[in-house]
Design a protein around this motif. Structure first.
Motif, PDB file in Angstrom:
ATOM      1  N   SER A   1      -5.581   4.181 -13.541  1.00  0.00           N
ATOM      2  CA  SER A   1      -5.657   4.536 -14.959  1.00  0.00           C
ATOM      3  C   SER A   1      -7.126   4.578 -15.351  1.00  0.00           C
ATOM      4  CB  SER A   1      -4.906   3.502 -15.792  1.00  0.00           C
ATOM      5  OG  SER A   1      -5.625   2.286 -15.790  1.00  0.00           O
ATOM      6  N   ASN A   2      -7.404   4.695 -16.613  1.00  0.00           N
ATOM      7  CA  ASN A   2      -8.818   4.751 -16.997  1.00  0.00           C
ATOM      8  C   ASN A   2      -9.448   3.361 -17.089  1.00  0.00           C
ATOM      9  OD1 ASN A   2      -7.554   3.936 -19.293  1.00  0.00           O
ATOM     10  ND2 ASN A   2      -8.216   5.655 -20.574  1.00  0.00           N
ATOM     11  N   THR A   3      -8.650   2.310 -16.884  1.00  0.00           N
ATOM     12  CA  THR A   3      -9.232   0.962 -16.946  1.00  0.00           C
ATOM     13  C   THR A   3      -9.025   0.140 -15.688  1.00  0.00           C
ATOM     14  OG1 THR A   3      -7.219   0.253 -18.047  1.00  0.00           O
ATOM     15  CG2 THR A   3      -9.113   0.703 -19.467  1.00  0.00           C
TER      16      THR A   3
ATOM     17  N   TYR B   1      -2.980  -6.183 -20.610  1.00  0.00           N
ATOM     18  CA  TYR B   1      -4.368  -5.760 -20.476  1.00  0.00           C
ATOM     19  C   TYR B   1      -5.303  -6.960 -20.604  1.00  0.00           C
ATOM     20  CZ  TYR B   1      -8.844  -3.623 -21.165  1.00  0.00           C
ATOM     21  OH  TYR B   1     -10.160  -3.297 -21.029  1.00  0.00           O
ATOM     22  N   GLN B   2      -5.989  -7.261 -19.532  1.00  0.00           N
ATOM     23  CA  GLN B   2      -7.005  -8.317 -19.543  1.00  0.00           C
ATOM     24  C   GLN B   2      -8.113  -7.826 -18.629  1.00  0.00           C
ATOM     25  OE1 GLN B   2      -5.621 -12.293 -18.626  1.00  0.00           O
ATOM     26  NE2 GLN B   2      -3.968 -12.182 -20.100  1.00  0.00           N
ATOM     27  N   ASP B   3      -9.357  -8.103 -18.983  1.00  0.00           N
ATOM     28  CA  ASP B   3     -10.424  -7.563 -18.141  1.00  0.00           C
ATOM     29  C   ASP B   3     -11.604  -8.500 -17.943  1.00  0.00           C
ATOM     30  OD1 ASP B   3     -11.578  -7.459 -20.596  1.00  0.00           O
ATOM     31  OD2 ASP B   3     -12.015  -5.312 -20.581  1.00  0.00           O
ATOM     32  N   THR B   4     -11.408  -9.792 -18.217  1.00  0.00           N
ATOM     33  CA  THR B   4     -12.556 -10.683 -18.025  1.00  0.00           C
ATOM     34  C   THR B   4     -12.741 -11.045 -16.552  1.00  0.00           C
ATOM     35  OG1 THR B   4     -11.099 -12.458 -18.717  1.00  0.00           O
ATOM     36  CG2 THR B   4     -12.694 -11.707 -20.330  1.00  0.00           C
ATOM     37  N   ASN B   5     -11.668 -10.970 -15.770  1.00  0.00           N
ATOM     38  CA  ASN B   5     -11.782 -11.245 -14.332  1.00  0.00           C
ATOM     39  C   ASN B   5     -11.739  -9.937 -13.541  1.00  0.00           C
ATOM     40  OD1 ASN B   5     -10.036 -14.169 -14.953  1.00  0.00           O
ATOM     41  ND2 ASN B   5     -11.921 -14.191 -13.766  1.00  0.00           N
ATOM     42  N   MET B   6     -12.150 -10.029 -12.271  1.00  0.00           N
ATOM     43  CA  MET B   6     -12.135  -8.846 -11.410  1.00  0.00           C
ATOM     44  C   MET B   6     -10.717  -8.463 -11.014  1.00  0.00           C
ATOM     45  SD  MET B   6     -15.044  -9.706  -8.637  1.00  0.00           S
ATOM     46  CE  MET B   6     -16.683 -10.180  -9.074  1.00  0.00           C
ATOM     47  N   LEU B   7      -9.918  -9.508 -10.820  1.00  0.00           N
ATOM     48  CA  LEU B   7      -8.620  -9.290 -10.187  1.00  0.00           C
ATOM     49  C   LEU B   7      -7.544 -10.025 -10.964  1.00  0.00           C
ATOM     50  CD1 LEU B   7      -8.265  -7.954  -7.362  1.00  0.00           C
ATOM     51  CD2 LEU B   7      -8.049 -10.248  -6.431  1.00  0.00           C
TER      52      LEU B   7
ATOM     53  N   ILE C   1      -2.287 -14.666 -12.274  1.00  0.00           N
ATOM     54  CA  ILE C   1      -3.505 -15.310 -11.804  1.00  0.00           C
ATOM     55  C   ILE C   1      -4.659 -14.365 -12.128  1.00  0.00           C
ATOM     56  CG2 ILE C   1      -4.765 -16.115  -9.760  1.00  0.00           C
ATOM     57  CD1 ILE C   1      -1.897 -16.346  -8.443  1.00  0.00           C
ATOM     58  N   GLY C   2      -5.644 -14.863 -12.819  1.00  0.00           N
ATOM     59  CA  GLY C   2      -6.852 -14.081 -13.078  1.00  0.00           C
ATOM     60  C   GLY C   2      -7.960 -14.708 -12.242  1.00  0.00           C
ATOM     61  N   THR C   3      -8.693 -13.908 -11.528  1.00  0.00           N
ATOM     62  CA  THR C   3      -9.708 -14.490 -10.648  1.00  0.00           C
ATOM     63  C   THR C   3     -10.831 -13.508 -10.350  1.00  0.00           C
ATOM     64  OG1 THR C   3     -10.013 -15.665  -8.551  1.00  0.00           O
ATOM     65  CG2 THR C   3      -8.508 -13.813  -8.516  1.00  0.00           C
ATOM     66  N   ASP C   4     -11.974 -14.062 -10.010  1.00  0.00           N
ATOM     67  CA  ASP C   4     -13.048 -13.239  -9.465  1.00  0.00           C
ATOM     68  C   ASP C   4     -13.013 -13.422  -7.953  1.00  0.00           C
ATOM     69  OD1 ASP C   4     -13.756 -12.405 -11.961  1.00  0.00           O
ATOM     70  OD2 ASP C   4     -15.339 -13.885 -12.218  1.00  0.00           O
ATOM     71  N   VAL C   5     -13.610 -12.518  -7.226  1.00  0.00           N
ATOM     72  CA  VAL C   5     -13.628 -12.655  -5.770  1.00  0.00           C
ATOM     73  C   VAL C   5     -15.054 -12.577  -5.253  1.00  0.00           C
ATOM     74  CG1 VAL C   5     -11.331 -11.709  -5.407  1.00  0.00           C
ATOM     75  CG2 VAL C   5     -13.274 -10.187  -5.383  1.00  0.00           C
ATOM     76  N   GLN C   6     -15.230 -13.171  -4.089  1.00  0.00           N
ATOM     77  CA  GLN C   6     -16.513 -13.083  -3.411  1.00  0.00           C
ATOM     78  C   GLN C   6     -16.222 -12.814  -1.946  1.00  0.00           C
ATOM     79  OE1 GLN C   6     -18.771 -16.666  -3.989  1.00  0.00           O
ATOM     80  NE2 GLN C   6     -19.585 -15.892  -5.921  1.00  0.00           N
ATOM     81  N   PHE C   7     -16.967 -11.921  -1.359  1.00  0.00           N
ATOM     82  CA  PHE C   7     -16.801 -11.689   0.076  1.00  0.00           C
ATOM     83  C   PHE C   7     -17.984 -12.315   0.780  1.00  0.00           C
ATOM     84  CE2 PHE C   7     -14.125  -8.410  -1.692  1.00  0.00           C
ATOM     85  CZ  PHE C   7     -13.013  -8.522  -0.887  1.00  0.00           C
TER      86      PHE C   7
END
Ligand SMILES: *[C@@H]1O[C@H](CO)[C@@H](O)[C@H](O)[C@H]1NC(C)=O
Ligand SMILES: *[C@@H]1O[C@H](CO)[C@@H](O)[C@H](O)[C@H]1NC(C)=O
Ligand SMILES: *[C@@H]1O[C@H](CO)[C@@H](O)[C@H](O)[C@H]1NC(C)=O
Length: 474
Positions: free
Chosen positions: A233-235, A265-271, A466-472
């Protein structure tokens, strides 16, 4: 005949579409794309730095000198910058990467020969500026249910080429400038898009590490394969994963199927990962059918300080026949589910309802078990779930239980008189055992050496989010 065939096609379509519901939804937000862009740009930059600029040579007629032979050799990239780039979503198509104001600095040697005997040579520095690259990346599902990316479109344009010659004379510079400009433009433009395509294709081995069949324990594995192509989608980019627990090796479908759900719709986390009640209920189905939801409770599992013991003396205080018929014996209880437990997600509240039976035995001196009674036990527990490493873990507490007599081998008795004993047994022996297992956790979908940071979890109606950020790493 044609009609029959159409009917078959229709039936197939219906079957396919109903089995395509996802148990787990994964959403990548703009923030994830931004992180992806940074990784992608680093990779593209390394690739472009490896460009080989071919030697350029030729002959040109120049008045009044005549034929001039020239060559540019040993061109090396000394600097390359991609200072400006953007990754945007193209709904239904993929993502678009645009790189602007890129520059490349090269150093090389020039050589000329004219009037048969005159030779000259020197070096030059070349600045390629206002380089722009625009590429579209399609995101699909491969035949193993893993995501895959490919370049569908690419255009590279070189804006300006400035050369600074060292040595030689000015008429030569004027001559060279246009040759080198043209030759270099085409040499670079030809190489850039294939290198960008390589860079994009290099993401696929990482995407292939998605744990489409995540091993859980000796009983279960989770199918995390994609159920269809990603929805762009656009987001966000949304991936529907099967998210179903199966008995290892033997994939039997449960008598219930996922209810489609969509993430808020939530966008504070990456995933964002939405895990449906269906996913966890499929776990209950597997463990119940594997006979894993049964537990023997013996006296050594009751804390030594407790006045309540698993023996015919304690139980005889409530059911006198037991003390009379089986004096001085230890007892054993078997708790087992009679059907799969049901998980209910309500906003901020996750409960599990389990129907089980408790069979009480007296242990004879020769170790044979004599059945005393069987109770039906309906229990409701609250679950507190959390994310740890790449796993979903939990902790249960008893809400309430209700017991009724299923069968007695010792004559009639008041079941409610045993409420306190059994609520204690559940709290000190059964629930801690389950909690020890839940604490080990269940794998979440993951790719490569991914780590979750800033994770939080919300329980919503019919699923948890689950809202989360990721790091590789590496
Ligand atoms: C995204 O799409 C939705 C509907 O499809 C529209 O309402 C919204 O304005 C769009 N947002 C942006 C940032 O384009
Ligand atoms: C959660 O829901 C269950 C069942 O509806 C209820 O018994 C329990 O009290 C609720 N817990 C909380 C903390 O609201
Ligand atoms: C064990 O002891 C009980 C009670 O004394 C008796 O009824 C049963 O037959 C014995 N079983 C065996 C296998 O010896």
């Amino acid at each position: 005949m044609m009609f029959l065939w159409c009917l078959l096609v229709l039936v197939n379509l219906v079957l396919v579409s109903t089995s395509n519901s996802a148990g787990v939804e994964v959403r990548l937000t703009q923030k994830a794309l931004e992180y992806g862009r940074q990784i992608g740009i680093t990779s593209i930059q390394q690739k472009l730095r490896s460009m080989k600029v071919p030697d350029i040579s030729g002959t040109e007629k120049v008045d009044p000198i005549g034929k001039v032979q020239y060559s540019f050799t040993g061109m090396q990239i000394v600097n390359l910058g991609l200072p400006k780039s953007a990754l945007g979503l193209v709904p239904d198509t993929g993502v678009m990467l645009s790189i602007g104001q890129a520059y490349i600095n090269l150093h090389g040697n020039w050589r000329v020969k004219y009037l048969r005997i005159i030779k000259d040579s020197g070096s030059f520095d070349l600045a390629v500026g206002e380089l722009a690259i625009s590429t579209t990346i399609a995101v699909m599902s491969d035949d193993t249910g893993r995501p895959t990316v490919s370049m569908t479109n690419c255009a590279a344009t070189v804006g300006s080429v400035n050369v600074k010659f060292h040595g030689g004379t000015s008429w030569l510079y004027n001559l060279f400038s246009s040759f080198i400009n043209k030759a270099l433009r085409s040499a670079l433009q030809k190489q850039i898009c294939p290198l960008v395509a390589d860079s994009i294709a290099e993401m696929n081995p990482h995407l292939k590490t998605l744990n489409v069949l995540a091993k859980v324990d000796q009983y279960a594995e989770i199918d995390y394969s994609m159920v269809g192509s990603p929805v762009i989608s656009n987001t966000s980019v949304d991936l529907g994963l099967k998210g179903e627990f199966y008995n290892i090796g033997q994939h039997k479908e449960p008598p219930f199927s996922p209810t489609p759900f969509s993430l808020p719709y939530q966008d504070t986390n990456m995933l964002y990962i939405g895990v449906s009640a269906f996913s966890l209920n499929s776990a209950g189905f597997v463990y119940h059918n594997a006979g894993a939801l049964r537990l023997y409770i013996t006296d050594d599992m009751i804390p030594s300080g407790s006045p309540i013991r698993l023996n015919t003396r304690t139980f005889g205080a409530f059911i006198p026949q037991i003390a009379k018929m089986y004096p001085g014996l230890m007892m054993k209880l078997l708790v087992e589910t009679v059907k799969e437990p049901i998980i209910i997600f309500e906003p901020n509240n996750m409960t599990i309802q389990a129907s089980s039976t408790v069979t009480a035995y007296a242990i004879q001196p020769n170790s044979t078990l004599s059945s005393l009674f069987v109770l039906n036990l309906e229990g409701s527990v609250s679950a507190n779930i959390y994310v740890t490493e790449l796993k979903l873990a939990g902790h249960l507490t008893l809400n309430k239980m209700f017991m009724s007599l299923a069968k007695s081998y010792v004559g009639p008795f008041q079941v409610t008189s045993l409420d306190n004993i059994f609520s204690m047994v559940l709290k000190v022996a059964v629930i801690p055992k389950i909690n020890a297992r839940l604490q080990e956790g269940y794998p979440l979908p993951a790719i490569g050496k991914m780590q979750l940071v800033n994770s939080q979890l919300q329980v919503l109606k019919d699923y948890l989010l689950i809202g989360t950020d990721v790091q590789f790493t590496g």
